[in-house]
Every structure is written in C-alpha cells, then in structure tokens.
Design a protein around this motif. Structure first.
Motif, PDB file in Angstrom:
ATOM      1  N   UNK A 212      -4.037  -6.084 -38.569  1.00 20.77           N
ATOM      2  CA  UNK A 212      -5.110  -6.000 -36.895  1.00 20.77           C
ATOM      3  C   UNK A 212      -4.650  -7.570 -36.342  1.00 20.77           C
ATOM      4  N   UNK A 213      -5.725  -7.619 -34.640  1.00 15.48           N
ATOM      5  CA  UNK A 213      -5.621  -9.215 -34.547  1.00 15.48           C
ATOM      6  C   UNK A 213      -6.737  -8.463 -33.444  1.00 15.48           C
ATOM      7  N   UNK A 214      -7.543  -9.926 -32.444  1.00 13.24           N
ATOM      8  CA  UNK A 214      -8.147 -10.000 -31.721  1.00 13.24           C
ATOM      9  C   UNK A 214      -9.509  -9.624 -32.038  1.00 13.24           C
ATOM     10  N   UNK A 215      -9.702  -9.694 -33.058  1.00 17.38           N
ATOM     11  CA  UNK A 215     -11.181  -8.732 -33.606  1.00 17.38           C
ATOM     12  C   UNK A 215     -12.171  -9.978 -32.938  1.00 17.38           C
ATOM     13  N   UNK A 216     -11.476 -11.639 -32.619  1.00 17.72           N
ATOM     14  CA  UNK A 216     -12.376 -12.165 -32.108  1.00 17.72           C
ATOM     15  C   UNK A 216     -11.921 -13.263 -30.653  1.00 17.72           C
ATOM     16  N   UNK A 217     -12.195 -13.125 -29.325  1.00 20.46           N
ATOM     17  CA  UNK A 217     -11.740 -12.751 -28.216  1.00 20.46           C
ATOM     18  C   UNK A 217     -11.195 -13.838 -28.226  1.00 20.46           C
ATOM     19  N   UNK A 218     -11.592 -14.943 -28.458  1.00 22.47           N
ATOM     20  CA  UNK A 218     -10.858 -15.891 -28.176  1.00 22.47           C
ATOM     21  C   UNK A 218      -9.553 -17.353 -29.279  1.00 22.47           C
ATOM     22  N   UNK A 219      -9.521 -15.832 -30.381  1.00 20.82           N
ATOM     23  CA  UNK A 219      -8.485 -16.300 -31.491  1.00 20.82           C
ATOM     24  C   UNK A 219      -6.974 -15.401 -30.650  1.00 20.82           C
ATOM     25  N   UNK A 220      -6.277 -16.811 -29.239  1.00 24.25           N
ATOM     26  CA  UNK A 220      -5.412 -15.927 -28.914  1.00 24.25           C
ATOM     27  C   UNK A 220      -3.680 -15.422 -29.651  1.00 24.25           C
ATOM     28  N   UNK A 221      -3.866 -16.228 -30.590  1.00 25.02           N
ATOM     29  CA  UNK A 221      -2.980 -16.553 -31.585  1.00 25.02           C
ATOM     30  C   UNK A 221      -3.076 -15.091 -32.890  1.00 25.02           C
ATOM     31  N   UNK A 222      -3.939 -14.744 -33.089  1.00 32.19           N
ATOM     32  CA  UNK A 222      -4.031 -13.640 -33.913  1.00 32.19           C
ATOM     33  C   UNK A 222      -3.586 -12.493 -33.023  1.00 32.19           C
ATOM     34  N   UNK A 223      -3.361 -12.206 -32.069  1.00 31.94           N
ATOM     35  CA  UNK A 223      -2.740 -11.055 -30.638  1.00 31.94           C
ATOM     36  C   UNK A 223      -0.933 -11.097 -30.835  1.00 31.94           C
ATOM     37  N   UNK A 224      -1.453 -12.441 -30.311  1.00 36.91           N
ATOM     38  CA  UNK A 224       0.234 -12.200 -29.896  1.00 36.91           C
ATOM     39  C   UNK A 224       1.188 -12.326 -31.499  1.00 36.91           C
TER      40      UNK A 224
END
Length: 511
Positions: A212-224
């Motif tokens: 999973x990624x993107x729990x915290x909105x500003x942590x864009x690198x986790x989503x990518x």
C-alpha cells in the motif's frame, strides 16, 4: 506487441492529461504563497527531557511534525512563529538545530510536472545524490518512462492503471480492482497481479502479499513507488524466473493510493496536506490520519482528542472511511479463503524499515527476532539497488521507554499493527522511502525510478523468502494439503519458530 502498447500509452497520456481537472505542471498558487513564509527545522535530541519539552510545544502550537527518529525531529513552521518556538524550548534544543528546507515554496513547486520527456530522453539518467552515474549500466529507453518521469495526478493514475488492466488482463491474473470508495466518493484503485499455473486448479487457495501507499496525501513518492513495483513485476514475469515463481504462488495486491481525496487536494489546493478530507467535529479542521485509524490498539495513549492535529485518528476506531474500506476488503479476502503472507506499507521519508509494534515501545511481537532479521535483509536489498542506506527500527519510534516517538506523535491504530495482529500477517512492515531530510516530502521526481527500483528488489527478496515457507510458521505441507493456522491469538514461541527454520534464514542467497 510493444509498438501497439507504445501507441496506446501515448494516446492514454494525452487523453488523461487533457481530462485532468487542472493543467499538469501548474501548482496551486495560493498554497505556494503560504509556503514562502515557512521552513523545516531539524532538532537533534539527546535525552527524554528534551523530547518531552518538544512534544509539549508541538501539541500546544499544533506544529507539523515531518519526521522523527531516535535522535532527531523535523518540524515545519512559519518563520513568523519561530520566535515563539525559541521562547518555549530549552537551550539544549536551540543549540542543536539546523534548517533543512529554507525555501519551502520553491521546493514544493518543483515537485509538480513541468515538461514531458521527448522520445529521445531517458529519465533514468537522473541520479539521486550519492549515486555515481558512472557505476550504472546503460538503461534502454522504456515506454513507461513517460509515465514515471513525473508525479501524476489522481486522474492520470487511474487511467494508467486501467490501461495496464486492458493490456495484460489475459495474462494469468492481472486486473484492476477497487477496494472501496473514499469519503468523497472516489474509487480506491488497486492492481492484482499473479499467475495461474496450468497444473493448479482455480479453486486452490492462494496467499496475498499486500503493498500500500498514499496513506498520507503529501507522500507522493509512496504512490509512485507502488505503481512502479506493480509495473516491474508485470514486465518481469516472462524474463525473471524468480518473479515467475513468486507470482505463481502469491497474488500481489498493489494499492497505490489509499487516500485519493487527500491526494487530489495536494494537487488542487495544498501540496503538503497530510490527512484525508473527511469531516470532523470541528468544521475548520477536516481530515483523519488514516494510519492512526485502525482498530488494533487504537488511541493507545488517549491522545486522539484534537481534530486539528496531523495525527488525529478520529473519535472511534475505523471512523476513517478509507481505513474501514481497506479492512472490509481484507476481511472479505480472508473469508474467501485467502491468507495475507506479507504486508509492506510505503511512506516517506527517512529511509527506514520499521517493525511492529507501532502502538508501544514496551510490547514486542512474539516473533520479533524473525521480523527484525527479515527487515535487515529488506534493508540490504534496498541498498543493493542504488547504494542508498536504509536502517531498521521499531515503528514505535525507538526501542526503549525514552525513545522520541512516544513524545512527539500520537500512537496506536496503525495499519502494520492491524495486519500483523488481527489478520495474522507474520511479516508486516512500514518502509519509509527516500530521502533523509534534504527534501523530505518534496522529493524531486527524478527519484521516482531509482526509489521504485529499490522497492522492487526488496519485494523480490520478500517473495523469494516466503517461497521457502519461512514466512509461514503455521503452514505445513502434508500430502499436498494445507493445515489451518493455530486458533490461538498468540503467535508461536520464537524457540519453536527456530526449530522450523533452515540454517540459511538470513536470506543471503536470495539476490
């Protein structure tokens, strides 16, 4: 096949960008103006007294804690409030601080897309500081570089996942799914990736490795990074025998964006928004911290009382819609015969592999030695990719009663604790990605590919490790039939685990 995909990919990119609710590359002007008066300060902490003093100030001033480790805390603060901060802190803290990000507006603006690469450019030529370009093998241009060259808004992410689904759905089990709806009604998209061997019946019970990624909105690198790893597994299934074996045994479920409402808000309004966008009892302080919203040991310290806090988890467990949706989906999977073999929750920043429990530094999982050993090997494989060092630590923020974490941020209700304890996911970790503070949550986009490569190598190790049954302490093969896990809530004793593990548990052979 590749030429067709290439044309489809370019068509998708143009359509997705055209349909985006705002012009890609144009950051929200108002929030950037606010950032012009803000800095990020790092305080080095040597004892519990300093940590307690800093916690008091953080709570009183509702400061934005960017990160903390056992020895330091990073805080974002408007310049005009620094004078009040210095009055409230002891001299020992004032003498041990430094400015990490002096120009927050400029760094934030640089994270938005600015230009697309031409067909002759190769984004892999950008290297993270500390990596030697000369040591890298030449990397051929790949069509996915167009997508991973920049951070992408929600609409483009969804369109890209749909394209992957349409191009590869016929390959075993590769499909886009939704694990539920967000508070504002957006889909929480996921990619499910696996291979169905011909000799295995469709009713065979499989296991899941969740990312999973993107729990915290500003942590864009986790989503990518989540999407990069999904793409890497899909692309490698025909070329890498290890990846093929892993996908024949496990279903990988990649959830890049658990908090789509907050993520969209970072593109439209406030680049550094952290929480969801769910309404709270204070209308002027919306949003819940999804990683303090899960039901296991929720609000373990009784600090979930301030809706304006960045770590506010709600008035009750699973009040956050998105956390509840993830739990409902996961429980439905277990009811349908699936087991969760592993869980990686990606965040930023500080380059750490964090081990449960998050809710307390005084309570440790029964198989803590096994968790730590695998964590060290995850850190090793993260480093082998590009040379970046990752440390291993407890998710509570330290290892003893005087650790900094308990003094700085509310604890309890984390996803890794929930999956470990409630769903019996014996290998559950939070990984904090790049960097160690130079950019923090505003990591430049040229880190997307190398950060993704690091996580891909770590995921390959974890999958290969679990293939040896070392990750399934309760699982024994008997004439091809699987036994059920123990009915007791407590895990097997470490001494029993050691009896079942081969001598090469360190995993050094899995490279």
């Amino acid at each position: 096949m590749h030429s067709i995909f290439f044309l489809s990919f370019l068509s998708f990119l143009c359509l997705a960008c055209a349909r985006a609710s705002r012009i890609p590359g144009l950051p929200p002007v108002q929030s950037l103006k606010e950032y012009e008066d803000q800095v990020v300060i790092r305080f080095n902490i040597s004892d519990a007294k300093d940590a307690a003093a800093l916690r008091t100030v953080v709570d009183r001033m509702l400061l934005d804690v960017w990160d903390f480790t056992e020895s330091r805390v990073d805080i974002r603060i408007p310049s005009r409030r620094i004078r009040f901060l210095t009055r409230a802190l002891p001299s020992s803290l004032l003498d041990n601080h430094s400015i990490l990000v002096p120009d927050l507006a400029r760094v934030a603006a640089a994270t938005y897309p600015s230009s697309r690469p031409s067909l002759g450019q190769n984004p892999h030529q950008h290297f993270h500081q500390g990596t030697t370009p000369a040591s890298q093998d030449p990397i051929k241009y790949d069509i996915a570089d167009v997508y991973f060259h920049d951070y992408q808004p929600y609409s483009v992410i969804v369109a890209w996942m749909r394209l992957v689904d349409s191009m590869f759905r016929g390959r075993g089990l590769i499909q886009m799914i939704s694990i539920g709806k967000s508070y504002e009604g957006r889909d929480i998209p996921a990619l499910r990736v696996g291979i169905r061997p011909d000799h295995v019946t469709s009713g065979h019970r499989r296991e899941i490795i969740l990312v999973t990624g993107g729990f915290h909105a500003r942590e864009w690198i986790s989503t990518s990074s989540v999407n990069y790893v999904a793409w890497s597994f899909i692309q490698s299934m025909d070329e890498d025998p290890v990846v093929k074996k892993i996908l024949e045994r496990f279903d990988f479920v990649f959830v890049p964006l658990l908090n789509p409402d907050g993520y969209d808000y970072t593109w439209e309004v406030d680049r550094l928004w952290r929480k969801s966008r769910q309404r709270t009892k204070m209308s002027y302080c919306p949003g819940l911290d999804l990683d303090h919203s899960f039901s296991y040991q929720w609000d373990s310290e009784g600090r979930q009382h301030e809706p304006c806090s960045g770590s506010y988890g709600g008035e009750e467990p699973l009040q956050a819609v998105e956390a509840s949706q993830l739990v409902n989906w996961a429980r439905n999977e277990t009811e349908n015969g699936f087991k969760f073999a592993g869980y990686l929750d990606l965040h930023s920043y500080s380059q750490q592999v964090l081990v449960p429990y998050s809710f307390s530094c005084q309570v440790q999982p029964p198989n803590i030695e096994n968790l730590q050993e695998v964590a060290m090997n995850l850190a090793k494989h993260l480093r082998l990719s590009n040379g970046e060092s990752y440390t291993v630590a407890s998710a509570c923020g330290g290892s003893g009663s005087e650790s900094i974490g308990p003094f700085v941020e509310a604890r309890g209700g984390s996803a890794i604790d929930y999956f470990y304890h409630e769903l019996k996911t014996r290998y559950s970790y939070q990984i904090k990605l790049r960097d160690t503070g130079s950019y923090g949550f505003l990591l430049p986009s040229d880190n997307i590919v190398p950060a993704g490569e690091e996580i891909f190598q770590a995921m390959k190790y974890l999958g290969d490790f679990l293939l040896g049954n070392n990750g399934h302490e309760w699982l024994q093969e008997s004439d091809g039939d699987e036994q059920e896990p123990p009915t007791k809530d407590d895990e097997l004793p470490i001494t029993e685990l050691r009896k079942r593990q081969p001598e090469n548990m360190s995993g050094d052979e899995h490279t």
